[in-house]
Scaffold this motif. Structure first.
Motif, PDB file in Angstrom:
ATOM      1  N   ARG A  53      18.569  -2.873  20.972  1.00 39.24           N
ATOM      2  CA  ARG A  53      18.842  -4.258  21.340  1.00 39.24           C
ATOM      3  C   ARG A  53      19.519  -4.314  22.709  1.00 39.24           C
ATOM      4  N   ARG A  54      19.369  -5.422  23.340  1.00 38.50           N
ATOM      5  CA  ARG A  54      20.116  -5.838  24.530  1.00 38.50           C
ATOM      6  C   ARG A  54      19.808  -5.065  25.815  1.00 38.50           C
ATOM      7  N   TYR A  55      19.791  -3.740  25.764  1.00 38.97           N
ATOM      8  CA  TYR A  55      19.777  -2.967  27.009  1.00 38.97           C
ATOM      9  C   TYR A  55      18.383  -2.541  27.473  1.00 38.97           C
ATOM     10  N   GLY A  56      17.385  -2.601  26.608  1.00 39.24           N
ATOM     11  CA  GLY A  56      16.046  -2.228  27.024  1.00 39.24           C
ATOM     12  C   GLY A  56      15.828  -0.722  27.022  1.00 39.24           C
ATOM     13  N   ASN A  57      15.044  -0.233  27.980  1.00 44.60           N
ATOM     14  CA  ASN A  57      14.733   1.201  28.030  1.00 44.60           C
ATOM     15  C   ASN A  57      14.958   1.735  29.439  1.00 44.60           C
ATOM     16  N   PHE A  58      15.104   3.064  29.506  1.00 44.15           N
ATOM     17  CA  PHE A  58      15.391   3.727  30.781  1.00 44.15           C
ATOM     18  C   PHE A  58      14.609   5.029  30.863  1.00 44.15           C
ATOM     19  N   VAL A  59      14.110   5.310  32.065  1.00 42.84           N
ATOM     20  CA  VAL A  59      13.469   6.585  32.365  1.00 42.84           C
ATOM     21  C   VAL A  59      14.393   7.359  33.302  1.00 42.84           C
ATOM     22  N   THR A  60      14.769   8.565  32.904  1.00 46.38           N
ATOM     23  CA  THR A  60      15.639   9.396  33.731  1.00 46.38           C
ATOM     24  C   THR A  60      14.962  10.744  33.976  1.00 46.38           C
ATOM     25  N   GLY A  61      15.492  11.486  34.930  1.00 47.56           N
ATOM     26  CA  GLY A  61      14.899  12.793  35.175  1.00 47.56           C
ATOM     27  C   GLY A  61      15.498  13.489  36.382  1.00 47.56           C
ATOM     28  N   ARG A  62      15.049  14.684  36.599  1.00 49.72           N
ATOM     29  CA  ARG A  62      15.437  15.460  37.776  1.00 49.72           C
ATOM     30  C   ARG A  62      14.326  16.466  38.063  1.00 49.72           C
ATOM     31  N   ALA A  63      14.323  16.995  39.283  1.00 54.12           N
ATOM     32  CA  ALA A  63      13.411  18.063  39.663  1.00 54.12           C
ATOM     33  C   ALA A  63      14.108  18.893  40.727  1.00 54.12           C
ATOM     34  N   ASP A  64      14.005  20.209  40.645  1.00 48.33           N
ATOM     35  CA  ASP A  64      14.605  21.059  41.660  1.00 48.33           C
ATOM     36  C   ASP A  64      13.806  22.341  41.806  1.00 48.33           C
ATOM     37  N   ALA A  65      13.887  22.901  42.989  1.00 49.79           N
ATOM     38  CA  ALA A  65      13.214  24.159  43.293  1.00 49.79           C
ATOM     39  C   ALA A  65      14.184  25.042  44.066  1.00 49.79           C
ATOM     40  N   THR A  66      14.264  26.314  43.659  1.00 48.10           N
ATOM     41  CA  THR A  66      15.197  27.256  44.285  1.00 48.10           C
ATOM     42  C   THR A  66      14.451  28.502  44.728  1.00 48.10           C
ATOM     43  N   PHE A  67      14.673  28.868  45.992  1.00 48.38           N
ATOM     44  CA  PHE A  67      14.100  30.095  46.547  1.00 48.38           C
ATOM     45  C   PHE A  67      15.225  31.079  46.794  1.00 48.38           C
ATOM     46  N   ARG A  68      15.084  32.300  46.283  1.00 44.46           N
ATOM     47  CA  ARG A  68      16.084  33.348  46.484  1.00 44.46           C
ATOM     48  C   ARG A  68      15.405  34.595  47.042  1.00 44.46           C
ATOM     49  N   HIS A  69      16.074  35.198  48.001  1.00 48.47           N
ATOM     50  CA  HIS A  69      15.560  36.445  48.576  1.00 48.47           C
ATOM     51  C   HIS A  69      16.724  37.395  48.832  1.00 48.47           C
ATOM     52  N   ARG A  70      16.673  38.549  48.212  1.00 49.49           N
ATOM     53  CA  ARG A  70      17.665  39.580  48.465  1.00 49.49           C
ATOM     54  C   ARG A  70      17.017  40.608  49.388  1.00 49.49           C
ATOM     55  N   ASP A  71      17.326  40.477  50.678  1.00 49.05           N
ATOM     56  CA  ASP A  71      16.707  41.349  51.662  1.00 49.05           C
ATOM     57  C   ASP A  71      17.130  42.799  51.460  1.00 49.05           C
ATOM     58  N   SER A  72      18.396  42.993  51.093  1.00 51.61           N
ATOM     59  CA  SER A  72      18.950  44.320  50.839  1.00 51.61           C
ATOM     60  C   SER A  72      20.267  44.126  50.122  1.00 51.61           C
ATOM     61  N   GLU A  73      20.988  45.196  49.897  1.00 53.59           N
ATOM     62  CA  GLU A  73      22.308  45.071  49.286  1.00 53.59           C
ATOM     63  C   GLU A  73      23.291  44.385  50.227  1.00 53.59           C
ATOM     64  N   TYR A  74      22.896  44.184  51.484  1.00 53.23           N
ATOM     65  CA  TYR A  74      23.775  43.566  52.466  1.00 53.23           C
ATOM     66  C   TYR A  74      23.514  42.078  52.669  1.00 53.23           C
ATOM     67  N   LEU A  75      22.299  41.616  52.455  1.00 57.38           N
ATOM     68  CA  LEU A  75      21.927  40.259  52.848  1.00 57.38           C
ATOM     69  C   LEU A  75      21.160  39.548  51.735  1.00 57.38           C
ATOM     70  N   THR A  76      21.615  38.330  51.391  1.00 56.18           N
ATOM     71  CA  THR A  76      20.959  37.499  50.379  1.00 56.18           C
ATOM     72  C   THR A  76      20.810  36.083  50.922  1.00 56.18           C
ATOM     73  N   LEU A  77      19.637  35.493  50.750  1.00 53.27           N
ATOM     74  CA  LEU A  77      19.345  34.145  51.209  1.00 53.27           C
ATOM     75  C   LEU A  77      18.999  33.266  50.005  1.00 53.27           C
ATOM     76  N   MET A  78      19.390  31.986  50.053  1.00 51.77           N
ATOM     77  CA  MET A  78      19.031  31.049  48.998  1.00 51.77           C
ATOM     78  C   MET A  78      18.850  29.660  49.577  1.00 51.77           C
TER      79      MET A  78
END
Length: 385
Positions: free
Chosen positions: A90-115
């Motif tokens: 009652r009263r409030y109706g309906n709602f559509v919610t959501g999210r989307a995400d993408a993550t890129f990770r690269h560990r070049d070596s034990e010294y360097l990590t990118l994200m």
């Protein structure tokens, strides 16, 4: 009404990095995960309104797919999302919610990590009540957020670590007459050194700039000392303490008397107890946060989380979060959420859950409004490799 992680924090860790990311290429496989919920809930005041006759029930369906694709040794991309539909009786109706995400990770070596990470979310302000003080002003609105973040971590040797990160986010509240759209970016640099097997100390500098629609630009600069320490086998802690200089904003046409550009204390602390059978974490922070009330607002936040297995199939969780801010032209306001739930795993893929939340906000007129939300639901968790 489970809360969501705010964009600024989510962009650093929306998806946990599994150990398989760094496995040999011959063992790496694409992994697909899917979760789906079907919930029934009831609240005496789901949007913390000051009106009368506010109670309502609701049914909700939520799907959360994720896919992890190894691209090579030390490199992976992860894409995840959430789509939900809620219908009130009652009263409030309906709602559509959501999210989307993408993550890129690269560990070049034990010294360097990118994200790098990009994300979008569409959520009810009442569902993310303690993520931002904005929810204290207009809980009926939908919050839409876009964001991107990238970081570079360099470890020249076993003792030193350097981290540089930068992010951007755009937040809007369509239909709100009080909350404005904001466009913000932040950059930060951290240098830390391991001084013992149990302790690391460092120095962090950060700059944040936020521009509000129909208003000007607000900025915050901070520098602080960081400390992370393993206290013993079960306790660990980390903290940041420093000074912040901020030009805080206000709603268009409302003067701000917060003492712009003067130095203030800024800091955060996390304390966790994690033996084998339970986890307890306490958090606290005082700093400026991006807000639709003026670009940046000085906020104080504290929280606690607890997870305790009751058996091989059951688990009890509880949490509490509180946030407070001084709003230019209105006075002090705050928001509070307390949650408790029990989840029982019926099979390897099916779980049932029952829980209750207590929500509270102090409106701009000084009135405090509270509500209780109870819900039961079924969760499906599947995985395909």
């Amino acid at each position: 009404m489970p809360g969501r992680v705010p964009v600024r924090r989510m962009l650093f860790g929306a998806i946990a990095a599994p150990a398989a990311i760094f496995a040999p290429k011959c063992l790496a496989q694409t992994e697909i995960r899917i979760e789906a919920d079907a919930n029934v809930l009831y609240s005496d005041n789901p949007f913390l309104s000051s009106d009368k006759n506010t109670d309502a029930g609701a049914a909700e369906i939520v799907a959360r797919p994720e896919i992890e694709v190894p691209l090579g040794p030390g490199t992976t991309i992860e894409v995840g999302g959430r789509a939900g539909f809620r219908q009130y009786t009652r009263r409030y109706g309906n709602f559509v919610t959501g999210r989307a995400d993408a993550t890129f990770r690269h560990r070049d070596s034990e010294y360097l990590t990118l994200m790098s990470n990009v994300a979008y979310s569409r959520e009810l302000a009442a569902d993310v009540l303690t993520d931002s003080i904005d929810a204290a002003v207009d809980t009926r609105r939908m919050r839409q957020a876009y964001g991107a973040r990238t970081s570079v971590e360099w470890n020249p040797n076993a003792r030193w670590q350097f981290l540089a990160d930068a992010g951007w986010q755009k937040t809007s509240y369509p239909g709100s007459t009080l909350l404005q759209s904001t466009n913000a970016y932040d950059v930060g640099v951290t240098a830390s050194r391991r001084v013992s097997e149990l302790m690391t100390v460092g120095l962090r500098g950060e700059f944040t700039s936020s521009r509000i629609a129909n208003g000007g630009t607000t900025e915050a600069k901070s520098i602080g000392v960081t400390v992370a320490r393993r206290l013993n086998a079960n306790w660990r802690a980390d903290a940041t303490a420093g000074i912040e200089w901020a030009s805080l904003g206000g709603l268009p046409g409302i003067p701000n008397n917060n003492g712009n550009d003067r130095s203030r204390f800024s800091g955060s602390v996390n304390l966790c107890y994690d033996p084998r059978r339970m986890t307890l974490c306490l958090t606290g922070a005082i700093r400026s946060e991006v807000s639709g009330l003026g670009g940046l607002q000085r906020e104080t936040a504290v929280g606690a989380t607890l997870a305790v297995p009751t058996s091989t199939r059951g688990r009890v969780t509880a949490s509490a979060d509180y946030r407070r801010a001084q709003l230019p032209g209105f006075g002090e306001t705050d928001v509070l959420r307390g949650s408790a739930a029990y989840e029982h795993r019926m099979t390897e893929t099916i779980s049932v859950r029952a829980g209750a939340d207590y929500l509270q906000r102090t409106r701009a007129d000084g009135n405090r409004v509270g509500a209780v939300v109870v819900q039961i639901g079924v969760t499906y968790r599947g995985r395909d490799r």
